[in-house]
Motif scaffolding. Structure first.
Motif, PDB file in Angstrom:
ATOM      1  N   MET A 118       0.800  -1.225   0.122  1.00  0.00           N
ATOM      2  CA  MET A 118      -0.008  -0.070   0.074  1.00  0.00           C
ATOM      3  C   MET A 118       0.927   1.384   0.048  1.00  0.00           C
ATOM      4  O   MET A 118       1.875   1.298   0.598  1.00  0.00           O
ATOM      5  N   LEU A 119       0.527   2.134  -0.901  1.00  0.00           N
ATOM      6  CA  LEU A 119       1.036   3.461  -0.830  1.00  0.00           C
ATOM      7  C   LEU A 119       1.159   4.287   0.564  1.00  0.00           C
ATOM      8  O   LEU A 119      -0.139   4.231   1.218  1.00  0.00           O
TER       9      LEU A 119
ATOM     10  N   GLU B 295       1.749  -6.214   6.187  1.00  0.00           N
ATOM     11  CA  GLU B 295       1.380  -4.846   5.558  1.00  0.00           C
ATOM     12  C   GLU B 295       0.313  -4.406   6.473  1.00  0.00           C
ATOM     13  O   GLU B 295       0.474  -3.169   6.830  1.00  0.00           O
TER      14      GLU B 295
ATOM     15  N   THR C 122       5.975   3.155  -0.187  1.00  0.00           N
ATOM     16  CA  THR C 122       4.904   2.140   0.147  1.00  0.00           C
ATOM     17  C   THR C 122       5.228   2.291   1.801  1.00  0.00           C
ATOM     18  O   THR C 122       6.224   2.704   2.143  1.00  0.00           O
TER      19      THR C 122
END
Length: 516
Positions: A1-2, A45, A82
């Protein structure tokens, strides 16, 4: 994910006062991160996303100081970082040690910030100093996590409490599902978030919440310690869940000598003078805060453990048992010299008399405890009510005015703020210059200038703020400050570098002292 997705979410959360709107924004971002979380990498993440949205880095202590942020590079024109990129850099930074480490850390930080857009730079700075200022505390992120996966909030809260981490709970939920959270229990060796006490001005106000009879403990002004013993292995954790085992060998020895094999204890580490009176908090904090020459520190300032709660003993979990049961088991399992001074009070008069005596003995006050209450880990629960001989609050110092006369050249008159319960915003409610020694004036001036974000002709404003313990005689209604009250005879007792912005007292708690 950015990273930019988290920055957008943080901005959205900060822009609203609605708890429901904050929860919705957080849930949307967390749900996106959880979409690919069935893999191990995906689970990692979402743990990072939840950690960052809670306002911290996974590494917590990176060694990055204000000097590294003095001159940031120009921002990047577009978002490419990210969350994994950011974590990897800070993991590397946290591992840097030895000669030249400051310069190496600064170079790594500069390289990371060069890849960040302007909003991302501000967000990263907030993470480094745990000052995201978005009005989203960890409890609200737990709400968002529950909404993202459509599971009961209570299930998320309990798992995060027992795991000591909302991020770890998120990883389990994303990879396995709600069943994994429901199976989480107290584990010896994994610290849980400590139960906290609400405040009351006196016994008359505390007893209606606790009921009678009540257990009344002396309130010790030391370092909160959670003890885990599994056979020969003993670990000690602070209220922020930092491992300080190696700094307190005498406490380890005392626990290792107990005739049990598995324990989880909650207590306080204090130092006692030759007269039996407790040593000042600063002396104890200095000892526990340093890992340099522990043997010499032990010789100069020996410390003692006083236990006030027992969460596990030899295979029996007591977390959900009422305090009456936990206290009885604790008396059987521990020697009297390890137990906190306490009484079973049958009346308000007994509470008041015990309070008077422990204050005369040099202790901070008392904690009045409901005998029917379970251990509410991670929450400031009315099952415990603390009473001090004066009204004290942990407030944020958001700015200071330049002194005059003898204080010329020092930042002196402090701007004090409490926390808005709904939004997390800091609300100013008064000023004070009292209680400051020359040493404190010198130290705080250096700190304020290092944290300066803007100034006027007369004052310097800081971000992140400092946290100070402030004593007051009371409050009065006033339109002078945004909080709607003014502090009466406020004075600084000490700075609290052991506390976070989430632990700043609320404006509601302060306003409750108003006679009107």
């Amino acid at each position: 994910m950015l990273l930019s997705r988290l920055v957008e979410t943080s901005a959205e959360v900060a822009a609203t006062r609605s708890r429901l709107a904050k929860r919705k924004a957080l849930a949307g971002c967390i749900a996106e991160a959880g979409g690919e979380a069935r893999s191990e990498a995906g689970g990692q993440e979402i743990e990072l996303v939840v950690t960052f949205l809670s306002g911290t880095l996974r590494q917590r202590r990176t060694g990055v100081g204000w000097a590294s942020m003095a001159a940031l590079p120009p921002p990047a024109p577009e978002a490419t970082l990210t969350v994994s990129d950011v974590d990897a850099v800070f993991e590397k930074v946290a591992a840097i040690a030895g000669a030249g480490s400051t310069a190496l850390r600064s170079a790594e930080v500069e390289g990371l910030f060069a890849l960040a857009t302007l909003p991302e730079q501000a967000f990263l700075r907030g993470l480094v100093f745990e000052d995201l200022r978005q009005g989203a505390l960890d409890s609200l992120v737990q709400d968002g996590l529950a909404a993202a996966f459509d599971v009961p909030t209570a299930t998320v809260q309990r798992a995060a409490m027992l795991l000591g981490s909302t991020a770890t709970a998120a990883g389990l939920l994303a990879r396995i599902g709600v069943a994994a959270l429901e199976q989480v229990g107290l584990q010896v060796g994994i610290p849980v978030r400590p139960m906290l006490a609400a405040s009351a001005p006196n016994a008359d106000a505390a007893v209606p919440k606790s009921g009678l009879p009540a257990l009344v403990d002396a309130k010790l002004d030391g370092i909160r310690i959670q003890v885990h013993r599994d056979g020969d292995l003993v670990r000690l954790y602070t209220r922020s869940l930092d491992d300080v085992t190696d700094r307190l060998p005498e406490i380890v020895e005392a626990v290792a000598a107990l005739p049990v094999s598995r324990l989880v204890l909650d207590g306080e580490v204090v130092g006692l003078g030759s007269d039996g009176r407790p040593l000042p908090f600063q002396v104890i904090a200095s000892r526990t805060g340093s890992s340099i020459d522990v043997a010499a520190g032990r010789e100069k300032t020996p410390l003692s453990l006083f236990v006030f709660d027992l969460l596990h003993v030899d295979g029996r979990d007591l977390l959900d048992e009422p305090l009456s049961v936990r206290a009885a088991v604790m008396r059987e399992a521990l020697p009297p010299e390890l137990l906190v001074p306490r009484i079973l009070a049958e009346s308000v008069e007994q509470v008041t008399a015990f309070f008077t005596q422990v204050v005369l003995d040099g202790f901070e006050g008392v904690v009045v405890k409901n005998l029917a209450a379970p251990y509410a880990a991670g929450r400031r629960d009315s099952g415990w009510i603390k009473i001090k001989p004066r009204h004290t609050f942990d407030l944020a110092v958001i700015g200071a005015e330049w002194g005059s006369g003898r204080r010329q050249g020092w930042l002196s008159n402090l701007h004090l703020a409490a926390r808005d319960t709904a939004t997390g915003d800091l609300v100013m409610l008064g000023k004070t210059f009292k209680g400051l020694t020359d040493q404190m004036l010198t130290w705080q001036t250096e700190q304020f200038l290092g944290r300066e974000v803007r100034r006027t002709k007369y004052a310097v404003f800081v971000d992140p703020p400092l946290i100070a313990e402030i004593a007051i005689d009371g409050v009065q209604r006033s339109s002078r400050y945004p909080g709607g009250v003014a502090l009466r005879f406020a004075r600084v007792l000490r700075y609290r570098d052991d506390k976070t912005l989430e632990e700043v007292d609320t404006i509601d708690a302060v306003v409750a002292l108003s006679p009107l």
